[in-house]
Design a protein around this motif. Structure first.
Motif, PDB file in Angstrom:
ATOM      1  N   PRO A  78      12.783  -6.452  57.407  1.00 25.86           N
ATOM      2  CA  PRO A  78      11.397  -6.908  57.576  1.00 25.86           C
ATOM      3  C   PRO A  78      11.054  -7.268  59.018  1.00 25.86           C
ATOM      4  O   PRO A  78      10.715  -8.403  59.352  1.00 25.86           O
ATOM      5  CB  PRO A  78      11.334  -8.144  56.670  1.00 25.86           C
ATOM      6  N   THR A  79      11.141  -6.267  59.910  1.00 26.00           N
ATOM      7  CA  THR A  79      10.722  -6.452  61.303  1.00 26.00           C
ATOM      8  C   THR A  79       9.873  -5.251  61.715  1.00 26.00           C
ATOM      9  O   THR A  79       9.992  -4.160  61.137  1.00 26.00           O
ATOM     10  CB  THR A  79      11.923  -6.558  62.249  1.00 26.00           C
ATOM     11  N   ASP A 195       6.357  -8.967  63.758  1.00 30.30           N
ATOM     12  CA  ASP A 195       7.479  -9.453  62.959  1.00 30.30           C
ATOM     13  C   ASP A 195       7.076 -10.558  61.985  1.00 30.30           C
ATOM     14  O   ASP A 195       7.495 -10.547  60.818  1.00 30.30           O
ATOM     15  CB  ASP A 195       8.585  -9.964  63.880  1.00 30.30           C
ATOM     16  N   HIS A 199       7.366 -10.219  57.923  1.00 33.81           N
ATOM     17  CA  HIS A 199       8.279 -11.120  57.221  1.00 33.81           C
ATOM     18  C   HIS A 199       7.537 -11.929  56.164  1.00 33.81           C
ATOM     19  O   HIS A 199       8.037 -12.107  55.044  1.00 33.81           O
ATOM     20  CB  HIS A 199       8.970 -12.049  58.222  1.00 33.81           C
ATOM     21  N   ARG A 200       6.346 -12.418  56.499  1.00 34.37           N
ATOM     22  CA  ARG A 200       5.560 -13.193  55.531  1.00 34.37           C
ATOM     23  C   ARG A 200       5.194 -12.337  54.316  1.00 34.37           C
ATOM     24  O   ARG A 200       5.274 -12.796  53.173  1.00 34.37           O
ATOM     25  CB  ARG A 200       4.292 -13.742  56.193  1.00 34.37           C
TER      26      ARG A 200
END
Length: 403
Positions: A78-79, A195, A199-200
């Motif tokens: 998740p980046t 990022d 990620h959220r």
């Protein structure tokens, strides 16, 4: 003279340990008898049609989405720099990864299709009326949760459409007067999509999936308390009811097999029907695609967003198109449930479906030229059905017949 008093919570008398281990467990924790009562011997109206299969279909697809999603999450990064590459790795290097992702992507589209049909069935047969208001409200809560989860999942591959779809959503949220900038910052996490945003939304997508399972359990519990509706809309006596098993287990299984054939055909034979070519390119903030559009199941709301002159007005219309469904039980006070016995509402429902499809076509064509006019007419009819037609029909149907 009274004898000795028993304890306030005296244990039940001991029973003979007969029937094996399952019987022993059930006497202490009645899970098995409870399951039999609610899912085997539970009485169902004998006149349910194929539209009642979609509840079982949605349950099966939800389980499939959870199973495939867990394995995909184990291999996803998740980046902003790694998301697209990790999806490519899943499809090209992970054994069976291409199949897992194909099932997950196809499942998302067909889950939304089945959910829309399930919602239409509830509207058509009046399943929102007393005493099923809680059942209706929990179902709409599930609709909102699934839409949020689907949008978060759409963002995660971080292709061109994922990036620019997120950008459009962020700007729409930012159009809210007064608090828009704050909401947009909370959504994106920083001044640019990167990022923190990915990620959220990865965490949101993962957690919402399990929250949906909890609300599904609440939805099913509400169904078992109020009882199922039926096409006639009238209460069904016990002599016209049948136990859930084997009558509806076999019926649901037949529906699942037919649905699985469609699923397999779309996932493995025509996967491009449910995917955007632009999303096979990594996100590029410096290059805007010629046509930015969401997945097909969001197109009606995207069409509403574009048909209204102001961004905030479009956001209100798109949000209002869902929120208005929450008050339908109180807008329609007619004692008659099913649209099969309400000619005006039956015609109105046909128009509602046409208006919804038209709004999707408007979103597909970006509300340009004549599509802008068509979108506004469709939006006007959509809201008029709930705010004008339903209350007028209810008033007319509550009026006693002339002597």
């Amino acid at each position: 003279m009274s004898g000795p008093s028993l304890p306030e919570h005296s244990p039940p008398p001991a029973q003979p340990a007969s029937g094996g281990v399952l019987s022993w467990i059930d006497r202490r924790l009645p899970v098995i008898s409870g399951f039999r009562k609610e899912y085997i011997d539970f009485l169902m109206p004998a006149n349910l049609n194929a539209l009642w299969n979609f509840g079982a279909i949605l349950t099966a697809v939800l389980v499939l989405m959870l199973a495939t999603g867990i394995f995909l999450a184990m291999n996803y990064t998740p980046t902003a720099s790694g998301a697209f590459a990790s999806v490519e790795m899943i499809e090209r290097q992970l054994p069976g990864g291409w199949m897992l992702r194909a099932m997950h992507v196809t499942g998302a589209s067909l889950f939304m299709a089945a959910l829309y049909i399930h919602l239409f069935r509830g509207l058509y047969y009046g399943s929102y009326k007393q005493p099923r208001e809680i059942l209706w409200l929990t179902g709409l809560g599930l609709l909102l949760m699934v839409m949020v989860t689907a949008f978060a999942g759409y963002v995660l591959p971080w292709g061109q459409m994922s990036y620019w779809g997120a950008d459009v959503a962020g700007k729409a949220v930012g159009a809210v007067p007064g608090i828009g900038a704050t909401l947009e910052h909370i959504m994106e996490g920083s001044d640019t999509l990167g990022d923190i945003f990915i990620h959220r939304f990865f965490v949101l997508h993962f957690l919402m999936a399990f929250a949906i399972v909890a609300v599904v359990a609440l939805h099913v519990a509400a169904l078992h308390v109020s009882g199922p509706n039926n096409p006639s809309g009238r209460p069904v006596p016990a002599k016209e009811s049948v136990p859930f098993h084997p009558y509806y287990t076999t019926k649901d299984l037949t529906g699942l097999v037919l649905f699985a054939l469609v699923f397999v055909a779309l996932a493995f034979l025509w996967p491009d029907l449910l995917s955007e070519p632009e999303n096979y390119r990594p996100a590029n903030p410096m290059h805007t695609p010629a046509d930015i559009e969401p997945e097909w199941y969001f197109l009606p709301f995207y069409g509403l967003l574009q048909s209204v002159p102001s961004k905030f007005g479009g956001l209100l219309a798109a949000a209002g198109s869902i929120l208005i469904l929450f008050v339908v039980p109180w807008l329609d006070r007619s004692p008659i449930r099913s649209a099969r016995e309400r000619p005006a509402c039956r015609i109105g429902m046909a128009g509602l479906v046409i208006a919804f499809v038209m709004m999707g076509l408007v979103g597909r064509h970006h509300a340009e030229g004549g599509w802008m006019i068509a979108g506004r007419i469709a939006a006007l009819y959509y809201f008029s059905y709930f705010l004008v037609l339903l209350p007028l029909c209810a008033r007319r149907e509550m009026r006693p017949p002339a002597a």
